[in-house]
Motif scaffolding. Structure first.
Motif, PDB file in Angstrom:
ATOM      1  N   MET A 170       0.837  -1.202   0.000  1.00 18.54           N
ATOM      2  CA  MET A 170       0.000   0.000   0.000  1.00 18.54           C
ATOM      3  C   MET A 170       0.876   1.258   0.000  1.00 18.54           C
ATOM      4  O   MET A 170       0.582   2.245  -0.698  1.00 18.54           O
ATOM      5  N   GLN A 394      -6.904  -1.593  -1.506  1.00 20.89           N
ATOM      6  CA  GLN A 394      -6.823  -2.531  -0.385  1.00 20.89           C
ATOM      7  C   GLN A 394      -7.117  -3.951  -0.847  1.00 20.89           C
ATOM      8  O   GLN A 394      -6.411  -4.899  -0.482  1.00 20.89           O
ATOM      9  N   SER A 429      -3.839  -3.749   5.057  1.00 15.75           N
ATOM     10  CA  SER A 429      -4.221  -2.671   4.137  1.00 15.75           C
ATOM     11  C   SER A 429      -5.061  -1.612   4.846  1.00 15.75           C
ATOM     12  O   SER A 429      -4.974  -0.421   4.524  1.00 15.75           O
TER      13      SER A 429
END
Length: 473
Positions: A170, A394, A429
């Motif tokens: 991420m 995500q 995430s």
């Protein structure tokens, strides 16, 4: 069939059916791990997603090999549990199957993502521990603890890595993509609106990869389970691969003896000196058997289980002996030894195998199971791990990490939990987006509790059931 009495054959059929039921339950228990992201990002309709996931799972089992399956088989030295009373083997099989199914169904009912891998391995360990307490166990142990520790390490590390790598991915996405792409990736999906086509393609690809690698890893656990059943109940037919000419072992035996000839036993530890003597004796017996008269070039039925024991002991002993500091084996000689012991052209090709019909049966069970029962766990994965709605970034990050880790574990022939890897990736995430406060504490607590309890509960269940079935049968 298999020369079994009618009642034993019925018990075998029930055991095989129960193994398929376990894999079926595994399918609808774990399917949410692959399809939650594409459903909650509107990339695929639920029905399409689970059918496609089922097809990918089916393909993964067929193409995934049997390395993980043999790890499951070797976790429990089934040779120690096979005796003249076939009902004892049936007791072993029923105990581990029922305990695994009971815990899987219970956690599925309450919508808790728990690990089928933990459940199966705990059930196998419970049976082994129960057998070690019985008076007729002369060896004192019935668990391959080296393999158990290796498996435990893989199961423990995988969710931690999944959580960490999802955070890293991420972070990389936020720093590396343009602002326009970032605006699309990191926004919450609009209700009933498909994502941009390129994002949808990425999410469908990651869903496909997770499903495929889930089949290649979790499906193999079912294959290993079936082989445990077959070796335990009908060892004369499945202890070794009867299609291979046993005389092929002679080249392998010569390669192992070549390595042994280079060893100075005085430099080995006392334990390894004993293993060396034992290995020489086993090699001599094996060589005598395969060079003697063989009907139809096959090892006699009554000798097949003994041959399996010898092959596995030779493999185990030689690995421990050559790991000894005093062994001083050259790289060239290790290459010869590894080839002589290996699965492709070595002794292990006679023990590490699964008939195609076993693989196909498990592939169908897992694939069909994936197509139903997905809703409970999908809701948990999609809505209850984080406080925010799952974004495209995500979902893609968690699934890409999960697919990579499961595929890598399958290559290493290690069982890992798809559930734990993906749910920890989702959690990672969420943390990467808005910190730890972005996690829903109740859900994380339930998942963690299931993670902690699965192993001891499944061990206790299978331990108790095995003792009960041994008394009953």
């Amino acid at each position: 069939m298999f020369g079994l009495e009618t009642d034993v054959f019925i018990l075998l059929f029930i055991s095989l059916f129960a193994a398929c039921a376990f894999e079926f339950v595994n399918g609808f228990h774990d399917t949410a791990n692959a399809v939650a992201t594409v459903i909650y990002t509107n990339s695929l309709k639920p029905t399409v997603a689970v059918v496609w996931s089922g097809i990918c799972n089916f393909t993964g089992v067929l193409l995934g090999g049997i390395g993980v399956a043999m790890g499951i088989v070797n976790l429990l030295p089934v040779e120690l549990l096979v005796d003249q009373n076939v009902y004892h083997s049936v007791a072993m099989v029923l105990a581990l199957l029922l305990s695994a199914i009971i815990w899987n169904l219970g956690t599925w009912y309450f919508g808790i993502p728990s690990s089928s891998s933990h459940t199966l391995i705990g059930s196998i360990l419970g049976v082994g521990l129960a057998f070690s307490t019985l008076p007729e166990n002369k060896t004192g142990a019935a668990v391959n603890w080296d393999k158990a520790i290796e498996t435990g390490e893989a199961l423990l590390l995988s969710p931690l890595l999944g959580f960490s790598l999802a955070i890293v991915l991420m972070f990389v996405l936020r720093r590396s993509v343009s602002q326009d792409v970032k605006d699309q990736l990191f926004k919450e999906p609009k209700k009933n609106t498909e994502p941009p086509s390129w994002i949808r393609g990425v999410l469908i690809l990651t869903c496909s990869l997770v499903s495929f690698f889930h089949g290649s890893n979790d499906g193999q656990k079912g294959v290993g389970l079936i082989m445990l059943i077959l070796i335990g109940i009908v060892p004369y037919h499945f202890a070794i691969k009867s299609e291979l000419d046993p005389r092929l072992m002679q080249t392998n035996i010569a390669g192992i003896e070549q390595t042994i000839a280079t060893l100075d036993s005085s430099q080995l530890s006392p334990a390894n000196r004993e293993r060396l003597v034992e290995t020489r004796s086993e090699l001599a017996e094996l060589s005598k058997l395969i060079n003697g008269p063989l009907v139809d070039n096959k090892i006699p039925n009554e000798k097949r289980l003994d041959v399996r024991k010898d092959l596995l002991l030779i493999n185990s002993n030689m690995k421990k002996i050559t790991a000894d500091e005093g062994a001083n084996v050259s790289a060239a000689q290790m290459a010869v030894l590894n080839k002589s012991l290996g699965e492709e052209s070595g002794l292990r090709r006679f023990t590490d195998y699964a008939p195609f019909w076993v693989i196909l049966m498990i592939a169908l069970s897992l694939g069909l199971g994936t197509m139903i029962g997905w809703r409970r766990i999908v809701v948990t994965v999609g809505e209850k791990i984080g406080k925010q709605h799952l974004t495209y970034a995500q979902g893609a990050s968690a699934e890409l990490v999960a697919a990579s880790m499961i595929g890598f574990a399958s290559w290493l022939k290690l069982p890992v939990s798809t559930t734990h890897v993906l749910s920890s990736g989702i959690a990672g995430s969420m943390v990467a987006s808005k910190g730890v406060k972005n996690l829903q504490a109740d859900t994380i607590r339930n998942i963690a509790l299931a993670w902690v309890l699965t192993l001891p509960v499944s061990i206790l269940l299978s331990f108790s059931l095995y003792i009960f079935f041994r008394w009953l049968l």
